[in-house]
Design a protein around this motif. Structure first.
Motif, PDB file in Angstrom:
ATOM      1  N   MET A 292       0.850  -1.185   0.000  1.00 30.13           N
ATOM      2  CA  MET A 292       0.000   0.000   0.000  1.00 30.13           C
ATOM      3  C   MET A 292       0.886   1.236   0.000  1.00 30.13           C
ATOM      4  SD  MET A 292      -3.257   1.120   2.353  1.00 30.13           S
ATOM      5  CE  MET A 292      -2.428   1.912   3.722  1.00 30.13           C
ATOM      6  N   LEU A 293       0.743   2.048  -1.050  1.00 33.84           N
ATOM      7  CA  LEU A 293       1.519   3.274  -1.177  1.00 33.84           C
ATOM      8  C   LEU A 293       0.587   4.472  -1.087  1.00 33.84           C
ATOM      9  CD1 LEU A 293       3.912   2.198  -4.078  1.00 33.84           C
ATOM     10  CD2 LEU A 293       4.335   2.139  -1.614  1.00 33.84           C
ATOM     11  N   LEU A 294       1.032   5.498  -0.412  1.00 30.50           N
ATOM     12  CA  LEU A 294       0.192   6.677  -0.188  1.00 30.50           C
ATOM     13  C   LEU A 294       0.519   7.824  -1.129  1.00 30.50           C
ATOM     14  CD1 LEU A 294       0.150   6.649   3.721  1.00 30.50           C
ATOM     15  CD2 LEU A 294      -1.512   5.639   2.135  1.00 30.50           C
ATOM     16  N   THR A 295       1.673   7.719  -1.816  1.00 35.37           N
ATOM     17  CA  THR A 295       2.053   8.768  -2.751  1.00 35.37           C
ATOM     18  C   THR A 295       2.434   8.148  -4.101  1.00 35.37           C
ATOM     19  OG1 THR A 295       4.321   8.633  -1.903  1.00 35.37           O
ATOM     20  CG2 THR A 295       2.899  10.339  -0.970  1.00 35.37           C
ATOM     21  N   PRO A 296       2.230   8.825  -5.254  1.00 30.49           N
ATOM     22  CA  PRO A 296       1.598  10.140  -5.350  1.00 30.49           C
ATOM     23  C   PRO A 296       0.096  10.127  -5.034  1.00 30.49           C
ATOM     24  CG  PRO A 296       1.959   9.239  -7.515  1.00 30.49           C
ATOM     25  CD  PRO A 296       2.632   8.298  -6.560  1.00 30.49           C
ATOM     26  N   GLU A 297      -0.558   8.986  -5.275  1.00 33.82           N
ATOM     27  CA  GLU A 297      -1.958   8.820  -4.912  1.00 33.82           C
ATOM     28  C   GLU A 297      -2.097   7.512  -4.143  1.00 33.82           C
ATOM     29  OE1 GLU A 297      -4.286  11.002  -5.337  1.00 33.82           O
ATOM     30  OE2 GLU A 297      -3.081  12.387  -6.551  1.00 33.82           O
ATOM     31  N   PRO A 298      -2.931   7.457  -3.113  1.00 35.71           N
ATOM     32  CA  PRO A 298      -3.083   6.212  -2.352  1.00 35.71           C
ATOM     33  C   PRO A 298      -3.567   5.054  -3.224  1.00 35.71           C
ATOM     34  CG  PRO A 298      -4.042   8.058  -1.156  1.00 35.71           C
ATOM     35  CD  PRO A 298      -3.737   8.557  -2.534  1.00 35.71           C
ATOM     36  N   SER A 299      -2.872   3.927  -3.128  1.00 39.96           N
ATOM     37  CA  SER A 299      -3.264   2.753  -3.910  1.00 39.96           C
ATOM     38  C   SER A 299      -2.762   1.496  -3.230  1.00 39.96           C
ATOM     39  CB  SER A 299      -2.696   2.828  -5.334  1.00 39.96           C
ATOM     40  OG  SER A 299      -1.277   2.800  -5.312  1.00 39.96           O
ATOM     41  N   ARG A 300      -3.408   0.373  -3.549  1.00 36.32           N
ATOM     42  CA  ARG A 300      -2.997  -0.935  -3.055  1.00 36.32           C
ATOM     43  C   ARG A 300      -2.770  -1.836  -4.264  1.00 36.32           C
ATOM     44  NH1 ARG A 300      -6.957  -1.833  -0.011  1.00 36.32           N
ATOM     45  NH2 ARG A 300      -6.054  -1.544   2.053  1.00 36.32           N
ATOM     46  N   TYR A 301      -1.680  -2.596  -4.241  1.00 35.05           N
ATOM     47  CA  TYR A 301      -1.413  -3.511  -5.350  1.00 35.05           C
ATOM     48  C   TYR A 301      -1.159  -4.915  -4.822  1.00 35.05           C
ATOM     49  CZ  TYR A 301       3.563  -3.036  -4.138  1.00 35.05           C
ATOM     50  OH  TYR A 301       4.772  -3.045  -3.478  1.00 35.05           O
ATOM     51  N   VAL A 302      -1.432  -5.899  -5.673  1.00 38.44           N
ATOM     52  CA  VAL A 302      -1.223  -7.311  -5.330  1.00 38.44           C
ATOM     53  C   VAL A 302      -0.397  -7.945  -6.443  1.00 38.44           C
ATOM     54  CG1 VAL A 302      -2.309  -9.518  -4.801  1.00 38.44           C
ATOM     55  CG2 VAL A 302      -3.456  -7.391  -4.156  1.00 38.44           C
ATOM     56  N   ASN A 303       0.661  -8.640  -6.064  1.00 44.30           N
ATOM     57  CA  ASN A 303       1.504  -9.316  -7.049  1.00 44.30           C
ATOM     58  C   ASN A 303       0.936 -10.666  -7.460  1.00 44.30           C
ATOM     59  OD1 ASN A 303       3.392  -7.312  -7.287  1.00 44.30           O
ATOM     60  ND2 ASN A 303       4.924  -8.294  -5.972  1.00 44.30           N
ATOM     61  N   LEU A 304       1.399 -11.144  -8.596  1.00 46.14           N
ATOM     62  CA  LEU A 304       1.009 -12.454  -9.110  1.00 46.14           C
ATOM     63  C   LEU A 304       1.296 -13.539  -8.078  1.00 46.14           C
ATOM     64  CD1 LEU A 304       2.484 -11.954 -12.663  1.00 46.14           C
ATOM     65  CD2 LEU A 304       0.053 -12.296 -12.179  1.00 46.14           C
ATOM     66  N   ARG A 305       0.378 -14.504  -7.967  1.00 43.75           N
ATOM     67  CA  ARG A 305       0.517 -15.569  -6.976  1.00 43.75           C
ATOM     68  C   ARG A 305       1.296 -16.771  -7.497  1.00 43.75           C
ATOM     69  NH1 ARG A 305      -3.026 -15.480  -2.536  1.00 43.75           N
ATOM     70  NH2 ARG A 305      -3.105 -17.759  -2.522  1.00 43.75           N
ATOM     71  N   SER A 306       1.475 -16.877  -8.794  1.00 44.50           N
ATOM     72  CA  SER A 306       2.236 -17.983  -9.371  1.00 44.50           C
ATOM     73  C   SER A 306       3.719 -17.626  -9.421  1.00 44.50           C
ATOM     74  CB  SER A 306       1.746 -18.279 -10.789  1.00 44.50           C
ATOM     75  OG  SER A 306       2.704 -19.027 -11.511  1.00 44.50           O
ATOM     76  N   PRO A 307       4.596 -18.420  -8.779  1.00 43.89           N
ATOM     77  CA  PRO A 307       6.026 -18.108  -8.820  1.00 43.89           C
ATOM     78  C   PRO A 307       6.581 -18.008 -10.240  1.00 43.89           C
ATOM     79  CG  PRO A 307       5.604 -19.705  -7.095  1.00 43.89           C
ATOM     80  CD  PRO A 307       4.318 -19.560  -7.862  1.00 43.89           C
ATOM     81  N   GLU A 308       6.195 -18.931 -11.106  1.00 44.25           N
ATOM     82  CA  GLU A 308       6.743 -18.897 -12.457  1.00 44.25           C
ATOM     83  C   GLU A 308       6.277 -17.669 -13.234  1.00 44.25           C
ATOM     84  OE1 GLU A 308       9.215 -20.539 -13.837  1.00 44.25           O
ATOM     85  OE2 GLU A 308       9.422 -21.432 -11.838  1.00 44.25           O
ATOM     86  N   LYS A 309       5.000 -17.311 -13.082  1.00 39.13           N
ATOM     87  CA  LYS A 309       4.507 -16.101 -13.749  1.00 39.13           C
ATOM     88  C   LYS A 309       5.189 -14.862 -13.188  1.00 39.13           C
ATOM     89  CE  LYS A 309      -0.059 -17.860 -15.074  1.00 39.13           C
ATOM     90  NZ  LYS A 309      -1.534 -17.723 -14.891  1.00 39.13           N
ATOM     91  N   TYR A 310       5.341 -14.847 -11.868  1.00 40.29           N
ATOM     92  CA  TYR A 310       6.015 -13.713 -11.230  1.00 40.29           C
ATOM     93  C   TYR A 310       7.441 -13.574 -11.766  1.00 40.29           C
ATOM     94  CZ  TYR A 310       8.663 -11.134  -7.708  1.00 40.29           C
ATOM     95  OH  TYR A 310       9.505 -10.248  -7.093  1.00 40.29           O
ATOM     96  N   LEU A 311       8.198 -14.674 -11.743  1.00 42.49           N
ATOM     97  CA  LEU A 311       9.584 -14.627 -12.207  1.00 42.49           C
ATOM     98  C   LEU A 311       9.665 -14.211 -13.668  1.00 42.49           C
ATOM     99  CD1 LEU A 311      10.841 -17.872 -10.436  1.00 42.49           C
ATOM    100  CD2 LEU A 311      11.591 -15.540  -9.916  1.00 42.49           C
ATOM    101  N   GLY A 312       8.745 -14.717 -14.478  1.00 36.80           N
ATOM    102  CA  GLY A 312       8.735 -14.378 -15.896  1.00 36.80           C
ATOM    103  C   GLY A 312       8.514 -12.894 -16.127  1.00 36.80           C
ATOM    104  N   GLU A 313       7.557 -12.304 -15.406  1.00 34.43           N
ATOM    105  CA  GLU A 313       7.265 -10.879 -15.573  1.00 34.43           C
ATOM    106  C   GLU A 313       8.443 -10.020 -15.115  1.00 34.43           C
ATOM    107  OE1 GLU A 313       4.126  -9.192 -16.781  1.00 34.43           O
ATOM    108  OE2 GLU A 313       4.514 -11.121 -17.734  1.00 34.43           O
ATOM    109  N   VAL A 314       9.004 -10.341 -13.961  1.00 39.62           N
ATOM    110  CA  VAL A 314      10.105  -9.539 -13.435  1.00 39.62           C
ATOM    111  C   VAL A 314      11.324  -9.638 -14.342  1.00 39.62           C
ATOM    112  CG1 VAL A 314      11.748  -9.330 -11.534  1.00 39.62           C
ATOM    113  CG2 VAL A 314       9.336  -9.628 -11.040  1.00 39.62           C
ATOM    114  N   GLU A 315      11.618 -10.847 -14.774  1.00 39.31           N
ATOM    115  CA  GLU A 315      12.806 -11.034 -15.624  1.00 39.31           C
ATOM    116  C   GLU A 315      12.631 -10.419 -16.999  1.00 39.31           C
ATOM    117  OE1 GLU A 315      14.263 -15.069 -13.256  1.00 39.31           O
ATOM    118  OE2 GLU A 315      13.216 -15.254 -15.177  1.00 39.31           O
ATOM    119  N   ALA A 316      11.382 -10.147 -17.365  1.00 40.18           N
ATOM    120  CA  ALA A 316      11.123  -9.446 -18.641  1.00 40.18           C
ATOM    121  C   ALA A 316      11.088  -7.930 -18.442  1.00 40.18           C
ATOM    122  CB  ALA A 316       9.797  -9.923 -19.229  1.00 40.18           C
ATOM    123  N   GLY A 317      11.333  -7.491 -17.202  1.00 42.04           N
ATOM    124  CA  GLY A 317      11.386  -6.062 -16.930  1.00 42.04           C
ATOM    125  C   GLY A 317      10.050  -5.411 -16.660  1.00 42.04           C
ATOM    126  N   ARG A 318       9.041  -6.231 -16.325  1.00 43.08           N
ATOM    127  CA  ARG A 318       7.705  -5.688 -16.072  1.00 43.08           C
ATOM    128  C   ARG A 318       7.336  -5.823 -14.598  1.00 43.08           C
ATOM    129  NH1 ARG A 318       6.956  -8.483 -21.117  1.00 43.08           N
ATOM    130  NH2 ARG A 318       6.355 -10.374 -19.980  1.00 43.08           N
TER     131      ARG A 318
END
Length: 401
Positions: A292-318
């Motif tokens: 949960m980040l309050l700046t610049p605007e308050p928002s909440r984010y949730v990361n991918l729950r699949s390890p392989e999908k998570y690793l794939g997105e991060v390693e692709a720079g996203r």
């Protein structure tokens, strides 16, 4: 020594103002009641995961450069089973965070571990890496309860884990327990509480499974068996009595209840968890992590729950996000009030209303009713739930919202 921490004026709670949660999703087995983002793996990609979370951190700081200069007052490595992560990679990640962000000299660094993974060399490695708060997932000392919860350790391993933690020099040791488990008696819960305080921890978290059952996912083994009627949980009266004996035993040993499910010695409440209860800001990294980040605007984010999908997105720079929601004043008000009422110290409810533009007058009569019927107390403007009110926390919050 206890950690110095600023005091939130709305609750009187010592809390970090900005923290970082890092989720380590890997486990050797999944507990039947677990609905966290967990992946069962015999071979954990330790080095790859360390690189991935630092790559995610780079991406998040590029998107929000102001976070670099904001003092980081707490870091929490949760799971999953973070104690499966070799200390060299924990050190690499903590060093990477320190190289990229402004870390307070008094930062609280917590790591969750399982008793069966206790090892003198490993614990010493975590301590050398900068971890200063170890949280052990004990749940119970009773063989029957541990079996019911799918836990792999025994009481002797718990005692050894605490001893090794002290030898390694951890200034804070916390333990987690669960009560209200199928087949569990009040006497067993009391014995767990007495054995817990005998180990002289600075902090204890003790949760009721009967409460957690309400939010168990459809596909957890325990929820399926409950719905099929294969298991019977303790009666509501027994669960209330379990909660009472836990509070009594912990309190007599000097562990003050400061939140619905948490007790601590004076000065040792969890600064990181207090972020959630006092409306703090927190960055989150890793599989399934929520930030949960309050700046610049308050928002909440949730990361991918699949390890392989998570690793794939991060390693692709996203950014590896599964979703993000903007938080308006109504959402922030609801969370701030509900979380504040989890604290034994309560919350200055009028100040919360005023901060988020909500009507004080529209709620004054309801507050008076809660006090009149014994669900809450009102002292100097601070609204706090009684034991009776804490048992129906969700209903009380719904009436005030």
């Amino acid at each position: 020594m206890p950690f110095d921490a600023p005091v939130d004026p709305l609750t009187g709670m010592a809390a970090a103002r900005f923290g970082l949660y890092l989720h380590f999703p890997y486990c050797l087995a999944k507990c039947p009641y677990c609905d966290f983002a967990v992946a069962v793996a015999k071979q954990v990609p330790e080095e790859r995961y360390a690189s991935a979370v630092l790559a995610e951190l780079d991406a998040r700081l590029a998107a929000s450069p102001a976070l670099r200069s904001k003092p980081l007052e707490s870091i929490f490595l949760g799971g999953g089973t973070p104690s499966l992560w070799h200390p060299r990679y924990v050190a690499r990640v903590l060093e990477g965070i320190a190289a990229r962000m402004t870390v307070s000299s008094a930062v609280e660094v917590s790591l969750e571990g399982n008793p069966e993974r206790a090892d003198a060399e490993r614990f010493a490695g975590y301590r050398a890496a900068g971890v200063n708060r170890l949280s052990l997932g004990v749940q119970s000392f009773q063989p029957e309860t541990l079996k019911a919860l799918g836990r792999a350790h025994d009481a002797a391993q718990v005692e050894l884990a605490v001893e090794l933690a002290r030898r390694a020099g951890f200034p804070v040791v916390s333990m987690d327990f669960i009560y209200g488990v199928h087949g569990q008696s009040v006497a067993q819960v009391e014995e767990d509480a007495r054995r817990a305080v005998a180990l002289a921890p600075e902090h204890l978290s003790t949760y009721a499974l009967t409460v957690e059952r309400e939010v168990l996912a459809e596909d957890t083994p325990l929820s399926k068996r409950l719905k099929r009627g294969e298991l019977e949980l303790p009666s509501d009266d027994d669960v209330v009595e379990m909660a009472r004996v836990v509070r009594e035993v912990y309190g007599a040993a000097g562990l003050r209840r400061y939140e619905v499910s948490n007790h601590a010695r004076e000065g040792f409440s969890s600064r990181h968890n207090a972020l959630y209860w006092t409306g703090g800001e927190y960055l989150a990294l890793g599989v399934g992590a929520t930030g949960m980040l309050l700046t610049p605007e308050p928002s909440r984010y949730v990361n991918l729950r699949s390890p392989e999908k998570y690793l794939g997105e991060v390693e692709a720079g996203r950014l590896p996000e599964e979703g993000r929601e903007a938080l308006g004043t109504q959402e922030l008000f609801a969370e701030r009030l509900a979380m504040g009422l989890r604290l034994v110290s309560g919350v200055d409810w009028e100040a919360v209303c005023e901060r988020y533009g909500q009507s004080v007058e529209a709620r004054r009569a309801e507050v008076a009713r809660l006090v009149e019927h014994g669900f809450a107390t009102l002292t100097g403007g601070r609204l706090a739930l009684t034991e009776k009110g804490a048992d129906v926390h969700s209903a009380v919050c719904a009436r005030l919202l």
